[in-house]
Design a protein around this motif. Structure first.
Motif, PDB file in Angstrom:
ATOM      1  N   TYR A  29      -9.159 -49.829 -21.406  1.00  0.00           N
ATOM      2  CA  TYR A  29      -8.184 -48.780 -21.713  1.00  0.00           C
ATOM      3  C   TYR A  29      -7.067 -49.361 -22.560  1.00  0.00           C
ATOM      4  O   TYR A  29      -6.425 -50.331 -22.170  1.00  0.00           O
ATOM      5  CB  TYR A  29      -7.616 -48.188 -20.421  1.00  0.00           C
ATOM      6  CG  TYR A  29      -8.671 -47.663 -19.479  1.00  0.00           C
ATOM      7  CD1 TYR A  29      -9.252 -46.417 -19.677  1.00  0.00           C
ATOM      8  CD2 TYR A  29      -9.102 -48.432 -18.406  1.00  0.00           C
ATOM      9  CE1 TYR A  29     -10.236 -45.942 -18.818  1.00  0.00           C
ATOM     10  CE2 TYR A  29     -10.083 -47.970 -17.538  1.00  0.00           C
ATOM     11  CZ  TYR A  29     -10.636 -46.728 -17.757  1.00  0.00           C
ATOM     12  OH  TYR A  29     -11.611 -46.265 -16.918  1.00  0.00           O
ATOM     13  N   ARG A  30      -6.837 -48.757 -23.702  1.00  0.00           N
ATOM     14  CA  ARG A  30      -5.863 -49.296 -24.656  1.00  0.00           C
ATOM     15  C   ARG A  30      -4.435 -49.296 -24.101  1.00  0.00           C
ATOM     16  O   ARG A  30      -3.608 -50.094 -24.507  1.00  0.00           O
ATOM     17  CB  ARG A  30      -5.905 -48.493 -25.957  1.00  0.00           C
ATOM     18  CG  ARG A  30      -7.196 -48.653 -26.736  1.00  0.00           C
ATOM     19  CD  ARG A  30      -7.155 -47.894 -28.045  1.00  0.00           C
ATOM     20  NE  ARG A  30      -6.068 -48.312 -28.916  1.00  0.00           N
ATOM     21  CZ  ARG A  30      -6.131 -49.357 -29.738  1.00  0.00           C
ATOM     22  NH1 ARG A  30      -7.228 -50.098 -29.780  1.00  0.00           N
ATOM     23  NH2 ARG A  30      -5.108 -49.657 -30.508  1.00  0.00           N
ATOM     24  N   GLN A  31      -4.144 -48.397 -23.160  1.00  0.00           N
ATOM     25  CA  GLN A  31      -2.795 -48.319 -22.611  1.00  0.00           C
ATOM     26  C   GLN A  31      -2.456 -49.529 -21.731  1.00  0.00           C
ATOM     27  O   GLN A  31      -1.290 -49.846 -21.527  1.00  0.00           O
ATOM     28  CB  GLN A  31      -2.624 -47.040 -21.766  1.00  0.00           C
ATOM     29  CG  GLN A  31      -2.817 -45.753 -22.533  1.00  0.00           C
ATOM     30  CD  GLN A  31      -4.271 -45.281 -22.501  1.00  0.00           C
ATOM     31  OE1 GLN A  31      -5.180 -46.070 -22.281  1.00  0.00           O
ATOM     32  NE2 GLN A  31      -4.465 -43.993 -22.754  1.00  0.00           N
ATOM     33  N   VAL A  32      -3.474 -50.178 -21.190  1.00  0.00           N
ATOM     34  CA  VAL A  32      -3.255 -51.322 -20.297  1.00  0.00           C
ATOM     35  C   VAL A  32      -3.071 -52.589 -21.129  1.00  0.00           C
ATOM     36  O   VAL A  32      -3.940 -52.966 -21.908  1.00  0.00           O
ATOM     37  CB  VAL A  32      -4.429 -51.500 -19.316  1.00  0.00           C
ATOM     38  CG1 VAL A  32      -4.192 -52.707 -18.418  1.00  0.00           C
ATOM     39  CG2 VAL A  32      -4.632 -50.243 -18.489  1.00  0.00           C
ATOM     40  N   GLN A  33      -1.928 -53.212 -20.961  1.00  0.00           N
ATOM     41  CA  GLN A  33      -1.609 -54.453 -21.668  1.00  0.00           C
ATOM     42  C   GLN A  33      -1.782 -55.647 -20.725  1.00  0.00           C
ATOM     43  O   GLN A  33      -1.669 -55.490 -19.496  1.00  0.00           O
ATOM     44  CB  GLN A  33      -0.167 -54.403 -22.181  1.00  0.00           C
ATOM     45  CG  GLN A  33       0.123 -53.259 -23.141  1.00  0.00           C
ATOM     46  CD  GLN A  33      -0.693 -53.384 -24.421  1.00  0.00           C
ATOM     47  OE1 GLN A  33      -0.838 -54.459 -24.978  1.00  0.00           O
ATOM     48  NE2 GLN A  33      -1.211 -52.257 -24.890  1.00  0.00           N
ATOM     49  N   ARG A  61      -5.011 -59.795 -26.787  1.00  0.00           N
ATOM     50  CA  ARG A  61      -5.701 -58.513 -26.897  1.00  0.00           C
ATOM     51  C   ARG A  61      -7.161 -58.657 -27.324  1.00  0.00           C
ATOM     52  O   ARG A  61      -7.915 -57.694 -27.290  1.00  0.00           O
ATOM     53  CB  ARG A  61      -4.978 -57.604 -27.908  1.00  0.00           C
ATOM     54  CG  ARG A  61      -3.742 -56.931 -27.326  1.00  0.00           C
ATOM     55  CD  ARG A  61      -3.031 -56.116 -28.380  1.00  0.00           C
ATOM     56  NE  ARG A  61      -1.949 -55.332 -27.798  1.00  0.00           N
ATOM     57  CZ  ARG A  61      -1.018 -54.694 -28.534  1.00  0.00           C
ATOM     58  NH1 ARG A  61      -1.081 -54.762 -29.853  1.00  0.00           N
ATOM     59  NH2 ARG A  61      -0.063 -54.017 -27.956  1.00  0.00           N
ATOM     60  N   ASP A  72       0.816 -56.115 -18.042  1.00  0.00           N
ATOM     61  CA  ASP A  72       0.832 -55.139 -16.947  1.00  0.00           C
ATOM     62  C   ASP A  72       0.238 -55.726 -15.673  1.00  0.00           C
ATOM     63  O   ASP A  72       0.645 -55.365 -14.564  1.00  0.00           O
ATOM     64  CB  ASP A  72       0.071 -53.871 -17.343  1.00  0.00           C
ATOM     65  CG  ASP A  72       0.757 -53.115 -18.476  1.00  0.00           C
ATOM     66  OD1 ASP A  72       1.978 -53.301 -18.658  1.00  0.00           O
ATOM     67  OD2 ASP A  72       0.074 -52.348 -19.188  1.00  0.00           O
TER      68      ASP A  72
END
Length: 196
Positions: A34-38, A194, A41
């Motif tokens: 999921y791109r929102q999860v860095q 990433r 986090d």
């Protein structure tokens, strides 16, 4: 009893946040779909969970100690809270740094595991800084974990001798400095992280 509880719980809190964070990229790799999860986090969530868990454990153990003593001792509650939070911030900073270091260099994990045992003994878990020879104290007092443990013990009773090398200001500043440097390093290495 409070002496041992303070040492063991605070060191274990550091260990749980900082040391386990270096494996957070591997342990949570499926979340990065999921791109929102860095990557950071995982460190934030680890820190929040561990702080809540160890806060509850600490409260339970201290309550048991008070019941055994049949007396309530708390000289400086604010000092206890600031010391606990400062150690949590320091641990998160170290956790971010170790996450980056182990992602880039796999051999760092072996070095960290090797350093854990000496760190346990150098953090004042089973001894007071005043029990150490005078010529060694300045070097051990650089350790923020030892600083936090000593301040926590002093927060329960003013009669606990606080060495002149122990400073709340130092603990707070070094915690914020470590976190700031770690966040800067994270920002610099974000593109590499990433690629996970």
């Amino acid at each position: 009893l409070l002496f041992l509880i303070s040492g063991i719980v605070l060191y274990t809190l550091f260990n749980a946040i900082a040391i386990r964070s270096m494996n957070s990229m591997d342990a949570n790799s499926s979340l990065f779909f999921y791109r929102q999860v860095q990557p950071i986090d995982t460190i934030y969530s680890r820190t929040i969970v561990e702080v809540v868990i160890y806060s509850v454990v600490f409260i339970i153990l201290v309550t048991i100690a008070f019941l055994i003593r049949e007396s309530f001792i708390m000289s400086d509650f604010a000092l206890l809270i600031v010391s606990f939070i400062s150690l949590s911030i320091f641990s998160m900073g170290i956790g971010i740094f170790l996450m980056i270091a182990t992602f880039r260099y796999e051999w760092v994990k072996s070095v960290v595991q090797f350093l854990l045992r000496p760190l346990w003994f150098m953090s004042g878990v089973f001894f007071s800084l005043n029990d150490i020879p005078q010529n060694i104290r300045p070097y051990l007092s650089w350790n923020p974990i030892l600083q936090s443990i000593e301040l926590t013990r002093h927060s329960f009773s003013n009669s606990y001798p606080l060495n002149e090398a122990v400073s709340l200001t130092y603990l707070v500043l070094i915690s914020l400095l470590v976190l700031t440097i770690s966040l800067w390093l994270y920002n610099k290495n974000l593109r590499i992280l990433r690629t996970q």
